[in-house]
Design an enzyme around this catalytic site. Structure first.
Site, PDB file in Angstrom:
ATOM      1  N   SER A 131       0.864  -1.168   0.000  1.00  0.00           N
ATOM      2  CA  SER A 131       0.000   0.000   0.000  1.00  0.00           C
ATOM      3  C   SER A 131       0.907   1.226   0.000  1.00  0.00           C
ATOM      4  O   SER A 131       1.827   1.326  -0.812  1.00  0.00           O
ATOM      5  CB  SER A 131      -0.938  -0.025   1.210  1.00  0.00           C
ATOM      6  OG  SER A 131      -1.737   1.128   1.267  1.00  0.00           O
ATOM      7  N   TYR A 145      -4.624   7.899  -7.523  1.00  0.00           N
ATOM      8  CA  TYR A 145      -3.655   7.082  -6.794  1.00  0.00           C
ATOM      9  C   TYR A 145      -4.175   6.719  -5.407  1.00  0.00           C
ATOM     10  O   TYR A 145      -4.150   5.553  -5.006  1.00  0.00           O
ATOM     11  CB  TYR A 145      -2.325   7.815  -6.687  1.00  0.00           C
ATOM     12  CG  TYR A 145      -1.292   7.059  -5.884  1.00  0.00           C
ATOM     13  CD1 TYR A 145      -0.718   5.885  -6.383  1.00  0.00           C
ATOM     14  CD2 TYR A 145      -0.904   7.496  -4.616  1.00  0.00           C
ATOM     15  CE1 TYR A 145       0.217   5.182  -5.639  1.00  0.00           C
ATOM     16  CE2 TYR A 145       0.029   6.801  -3.875  1.00  0.00           C
ATOM     17  CZ  TYR A 145       0.593   5.643  -4.396  1.00  0.00           C
ATOM     18  OH  TYR A 145       1.510   4.939  -3.648  1.00  0.00           O
ATOM     19  N   LYS A 149      -5.032   3.066  -3.531  1.00  0.00           N
ATOM     20  CA  LYS A 149      -4.351   2.593  -2.326  1.00  0.00           C
ATOM     21  C   LYS A 149      -5.325   2.457  -1.146  1.00  0.00           C
ATOM     22  O   LYS A 149      -5.168   1.555  -0.311  1.00  0.00           O
ATOM     23  CB  LYS A 149      -3.182   3.518  -1.969  1.00  0.00           C
ATOM     24  CG  LYS A 149      -2.022   3.416  -2.957  1.00  0.00           C
ATOM     25  CD  LYS A 149      -1.518   1.979  -3.092  1.00  0.00           C
ATOM     26  CE  LYS A 149      -0.330   1.872  -4.015  1.00  0.00           C
ATOM     27  NZ  LYS A 149       0.170   0.467  -4.150  1.00  0.00           N
TER      28      LYS A 149
END
Length: 270
Positions: A131, A145, A149
């Site tokens: 992660s 992004y 994550k």
């Protein structure tokens, strides 16, 4: 002898982890999108190189099959392949949006699904998902992004419950700023001159990253944390990598939204 399969092993965290586990006497299935990106890993003993593109299901199945045929089993899967897309949401085409999620989320799930039958049959195994501090905190223009994550964090935590009764452990590794090519080939920045309204935020984002990335950790630092996660016999789910990751995530958990977000806004100021 135990075996680890690593995605995105051509450079950065993946390559450093391949080297670390090989040096500790493990077999390593080092996978990457291009067979031309093998670097010096090809010269190491007990390292099997395989092409694996997380957006190509056939390549995933082939790499897993080759690895099991070569070493007999897979004890640890490291889902490391990924990249960062940053920029104003309006500046991204839907094709680029889908590519970000296909790589960082759908690809991770596809690789995991490919390995699970083997681990389930053996009633053992560890899945480690990379992660980021960006899986729990966000920065300007990181909609895509951070979205991926945050998804990795959630799916990993849910899988932890799902797989534990089968003898399969799930771990999350959360690196801070790492000295990799994240700002190069692993970075997709969208800047559209027709959207000048976002220019001040883009400039501010540059200031944020320059301040946060002044002393990045080496990929080997993350490799050592991954080693610890792979060999941890307890029920710990999350492992932080890098002093900045420890400090920022502690700060995030100790502060309410307004306080923490206010701190990020302060970093954005000239």
């Amino acid at each position: 002898m135990k075996t680890i399969l690593i995605t995105g092993a051509s450079s950065g965290i993946g390559e450093a982890t391949a080297r670390h586990f090989q040096a500790q006497g493990w077999n390593v299935i080092a996978t990457m999108r291009s067979a031309d990106s093998t670097g010096e890993l090809a010269a190491l003993d007990n390292v099997h190189l395989a092409r694996l593109d997380v957006t190509d299901p056939a390549s995933i199945a082939a790499a897993v099959k080759q690895g099991i045929e070569r070493f007999g089993r897979i004890d640890v899967l490291l889902n490391n392949a990924g990249y960062g897309a940053y920029g104003a949401l309006e500046a991204f085409s839907m094709e680029r949006i889908r590519r970000q999620f296909d790589t960082n989320v759908i690809g991770l799930l596809e690789v995991t699904k490919s390995v699970l039958p083997h681990m389930r049959e053996n009633r053992s195994g560890t899945i480690i998902n990379i992660s980021s501090i960006g899986g729990q905190i966000t920065f300007p223009l990181g909609t895509l992004y951070h979205g991926t994550k945050f998804a990795v964090e959630g799916l990993s935590e849910a899988l932890h419950y799902e797989l534990e009764p089968l003898g399969i452990r799930v771990r999350i590794v959360e690196p801070g700023m790492i000295r990799t090519n994240f700002g190069g080939s692993s970075f997709d920045f969208a800047l559209d001159d027709s959207l000048p309204d976002y220019a001040p935020t883009a400039e501010a984002m540059g200031r944020v990253f320059s301040r946060l990335a002044s002393s990045p950790s080496a990929p080997a630092t993350v490799a050592e944390v991954i080693w610890g996660a792979a060999n941890d016999s307890g029920d710990r789910l999350r492992f932080r990598a890098g002093p900045d990751a420890v400090a920022l995530l502690d700060q995030r958990h100790q502060q309410d939204d307004a306080t923490f977000i206010g701190g990020i806004k302060e970093l954005m100021k000239p």
